[in-house]
Design an enzyme around this catalytic site. Structure first.
Site, PDB file in Angstrom:
ATOM      1  N   GLY A  28      80.564  23.763  45.512  1.00  0.00           N
ATOM      2  CA  GLY A  28      79.370  24.571  45.234  1.00  0.00           C
ATOM      3  C   GLY A  28      78.385  23.745  44.427  1.00  0.00           C
ATOM      4  O   GLY A  28      78.431  22.503  44.439  1.00  0.00           O
ATOM      5  N   TYR A  49      93.388  19.623  51.217  1.00  0.00           N
ATOM      6  CA  TYR A  49      94.207  19.277  50.047  1.00  0.00           C
ATOM      7  C   TYR A  49      95.003  17.995  50.264  1.00  0.00           C
ATOM      8  O   TYR A  49      95.152  17.195  49.340  1.00  0.00           O
ATOM      9  CB  TYR A  49      95.118  20.441  49.668  1.00  0.00           C
ATOM     10  N   ARG A 105      80.750  35.174  30.538  1.00  0.00           N
ATOM     11  CA  ARG A 105      81.743  34.283  31.128  1.00  0.00           C
ATOM     12  C   ARG A 105      83.117  34.952  31.165  1.00  0.00           C
ATOM     13  O   ARG A 105      83.903  34.730  32.070  1.00  0.00           O
ATOM     14  CB  ARG A 105      81.808  32.985  30.335  1.00  0.00           C
ATOM     15  N   ASN A 130      84.263  28.769  35.063  1.00  0.00           N
ATOM     16  CA  ASN A 130      84.145  29.629  33.875  1.00  0.00           C
ATOM     17  C   ASN A 130      84.927  30.934  34.009  1.00  0.00           C
ATOM     18  O   ASN A 130      85.104  31.414  35.118  1.00  0.00           O
ATOM     19  CB  ASN A 130      82.669  29.947  33.634  1.00  0.00           C
ATOM     20  N   ASP A 178      77.214  22.224  25.971  1.00  0.00           N
ATOM     21  CA  ASP A 178      76.561  22.807  24.793  1.00  0.00           C
ATOM     22  C   ASP A 178      76.231  21.714  23.786  1.00  0.00           C
ATOM     23  O   ASP A 178      75.177  21.725  23.143  1.00  0.00           O
ATOM     24  CB  ASP A 178      77.492  23.853  24.159  1.00  0.00           C
ATOM     25  N   ARG A 236      73.208  19.994  24.990  1.00  0.00           N
ATOM     26  CA  ARG A 236      72.007  20.799  24.717  1.00  0.00           C
ATOM     27  C   ARG A 236      71.596  20.673  23.247  1.00  0.00           C
ATOM     28  O   ARG A 236      70.405  20.556  22.932  1.00  0.00           O
ATOM     29  CB  ARG A 236      72.282  22.269  25.059  1.00  0.00           C
ATOM     30  N   HIS A 241      83.287  27.704  24.930  1.00  0.00           N
ATOM     31  CA  HIS A 241      82.073  27.487  25.708  1.00  0.00           C
ATOM     32  C   HIS A 241      81.564  28.884  26.054  1.00  0.00           C
ATOM     33  O   HIS A 241      81.941  29.476  27.053  1.00  0.00           O
ATOM     34  CB  HIS A 241      82.389  26.697  26.982  1.00  0.00           C
ATOM     35  N   THR A 295      73.453  27.382  36.648  1.00  0.00           N
ATOM     36  CA  THR A 295      73.157  26.056  36.075  1.00  0.00           C
ATOM     37  C   THR A 295      74.070  25.036  36.741  1.00  0.00           C
ATOM     38  O   THR A 295      75.230  25.339  37.020  1.00  0.00           O
ATOM     39  CB  THR A 295      73.419  26.028  34.551  1.00  0.00           C
TER      40      THR A 295
HETATM   41  P1  ADP Z   1      79.126  27.099  40.943  1.00  0.00           P
HETATM   42  O1  ADP Z   1      77.706  27.388  40.589  1.00  0.00           O
HETATM   43  O2  ADP Z   1      80.099  27.394  39.843  1.00  0.00           O
HETATM   44  O3  ADP Z   1      79.344  25.769  41.564  1.00  0.00           O
HETATM   45  P2  ADP Z   1      79.321  28.143  43.600  1.00  0.00           P
HETATM   46  O4  ADP Z   1      79.495  29.548  44.060  1.00  0.00           O
HETATM   47  O5  ADP Z   1      78.096  27.390  43.970  1.00  0.00           O
HETATM   48  O6  ADP Z   1      79.500  28.209  42.026  1.00  0.00           O
HETATM   49  O7  ADP Z   1      80.567  27.268  44.056  1.00  0.00           O
HETATM   50  C1  ADP Z   1      81.886  27.677  44.037  1.00  0.00           C
HETATM   51  C2  ADP Z   1      82.553  27.091  45.263  1.00  0.00           C
HETATM   52  O8  ADP Z   1      83.963  27.370  45.202  1.00  0.00           O
HETATM   53  C3  ADP Z   1      82.033  27.682  46.581  1.00  0.00           C
HETATM   54  O9  ADP Z   1      81.573  26.638  47.416  1.00  0.00           O
HETATM   55  C4  ADP Z   1      83.257  28.376  47.154  1.00  0.00           C
HETATM   56  O10 ADP Z   1      83.325  28.296  48.569  1.00  0.00           O
HETATM   57  C5  ADP Z   1      84.399  27.601  46.505  1.00  0.00           C
HETATM   58  N1  ADP Z   1      85.666  28.326  46.504  1.00  0.00           N
HETATM   59  C6  ADP Z   1      85.889  29.619  46.215  1.00  0.00           C
HETATM   60  N2  ADP Z   1      87.189  29.911  46.332  1.00  0.00           N
HETATM   61  C7  ADP Z   1      87.827  28.771  46.698  1.00  0.00           C
HETATM   62  C8  ADP Z   1      89.171  28.408  46.987  1.00  0.00           C
HETATM   63  N3  ADP Z   1      90.159  29.313  46.925  1.00  0.00           N
HETATM   64  N4  ADP Z   1      89.426  27.144  47.348  1.00  0.00           N
HETATM   65  C9  ADP Z   1      88.444  26.228  47.432  1.00  0.00           C
HETATM   66  N5  ADP Z   1      87.159  26.494  47.179  1.00  0.00           N
HETATM   67  C10 ADP Z   1      86.838  27.749  46.818  1.00  0.00           C
END
Ligand code: ADP
Length: 309
Positions: A9, A62, A85, A117, A145, A148, A172, A227
């Site tokens: 993400g 994995y 959080r 978080n 933090d 910042r 945090h 963020t």
């Molecule tokens: P952040 O802003 O914390 O990066 P996002 O929602 O952009 O939050 O990213 C979180 C990522 O985690 C997403 O791309 C989501 O697909 C991934 N995710 C959620 N659950 C799992 C999981 N079980 N295994 C691998 N990735 C996951």
């Protein structure tokens, strides 16, 4: 060093991008439930490699994490506007149960770097799920933090944030402690430095900086939803410290005893090298900061006990 990132993400991808730009990793593998997203991020970030460090960036599963020295856990669900959080906790703990098992199956020798978080609790959950020694499961904690705090102090003093040595300790989150009494600019107290520069730290300035650090996430989330750049850079900083066995002093979150509170994960300045966290220190705090740090640790301890892990 090969680095895995679970969760491609905004935070995971920004960390990968920051690693490409600053160096520290030789290979990066992005793993995400959303495979298409991971592939797209790997390709986009890969296009920055000709302008950055010589890193190979791939998406994978994995099994592709075998041989990683560090695995960053940035997966889970993001913080919603207005959500604390701690409210995120239940949703992210469920994700980690499966993810940590998968990571340990393929690379039990890796250091785990937790970014999701509430990071102190997620780090402690990860340590318990993995069975790894505390120093090998590092939460990004207050590294952001602290950044910042240094950035705002640097702006006020008109100097580089790198020349400001001030730490944010504890959770945090809302109960974090800005260690004003131990803050230094160059090798003098920030109060003395500020007076010498003709920019005294008045009550108003102090309150503004305190709020600026404490409310930063809320303000940014209001403006852009989440963020990611600051924390991405902070994660890359920790990875670089591990990769080069730096012995860098960084505020990260690791399970330890804090001011008499046993087995609690929160941030203190800690020495980070190839084996993870190898030492920690409690800075010289005044009485109110010490009490605030103890209260922060106690709050986290109660929360982790409430999760029953
Ligand atoms: P952040 O802003 O914390 O990066 P996002 O929602 O952009 O939050 O990213 C979180 C990522 O985690 C997403 O791309 C989501 O697909 C991934 N995710 C959620 N659950 C799992 C999981 N079980 N295994 C691998 N990735 C996951």
């Amino acid at each position: 060093m090969k680095v895995g990132i679970v969760g491609a993400g905004m935070v995971g991808s920004s960390a990968a991008f920051a690693m490409v730009m600053r160096g520290g990793a030789s290979r990066i593998v992005l793993v995400d439930l959303d495979e298409k997203r991971a592939r797209a991020e790997a390709e986009d970030i890969g296009h920055a490699v000709p302008f950055g460090a010589a890193v190979r960036v791939d998406a994978g599963g994995y099994d592709d994490l075998r041989g990683c020295g560090v695995v960053v856990l940035a997966c889970g669900v993001g913080q919603k506007p207005g959500e604390t959080r701690l409210q995120l906790l239940g949703r992210n703990a469920a994700v980690f149960r499966s993810v940590v098992g998968e990571v340990m199956r393929v690379c039990p020798e890796a250091i785990l770097l937790v970014a999701s978080n509430p990071v102190d609790i997620m780090g402690q959950i990860t340590q318990r799920l993995s069975g790894l020694p505390a120093g090998r499961v590092i939460g990004s904690g207050t590294i952001l933090d602290t950044a910042r705090f240094r950035w705002l102090l640097g702006r006020h003093l008109g100097i580089a944030p790198r020349s400001v040595h001030g730490y944010v300790l504890g959770e945090h989150g809302d109960s974090e402690v800005l260690a004003w009494s131990a803050a230094r600019a160059g090798n003098v107290s920030v109060g003395s430095f500020a007076a010498q520069m003709g920019a005294p730290i008045t009550d108003e300035v102090r309150a503004r900086i305190d709020t600026g650090v404490r409310r930063a996430a809320y303000t940014i989330i209001e403006g852009k939803g989440a963020t990611w750049y600051g924390i991405g850079a902070g994660l890359a900083r920790i990875v670089a410290a591990i990769a080069a066995d730096e012995g860098a002093v960084l505020t990260v979150s690791v399970a330890s005893e804090v001011l008499g509170v046993r087995d609690v994960a929160c941030s203190l300045p800690r020495v980070v090298g190839a084996e993870g966290v190898v030492a920690e220190l409690v800075p010289e705090l005044d009485d109110s900061e010490t009490e605030a740090l103890r209260a922060s640790a106690e709050m986290l301890k109660r929360t982790v006990e409430a999760v029953g892990m």
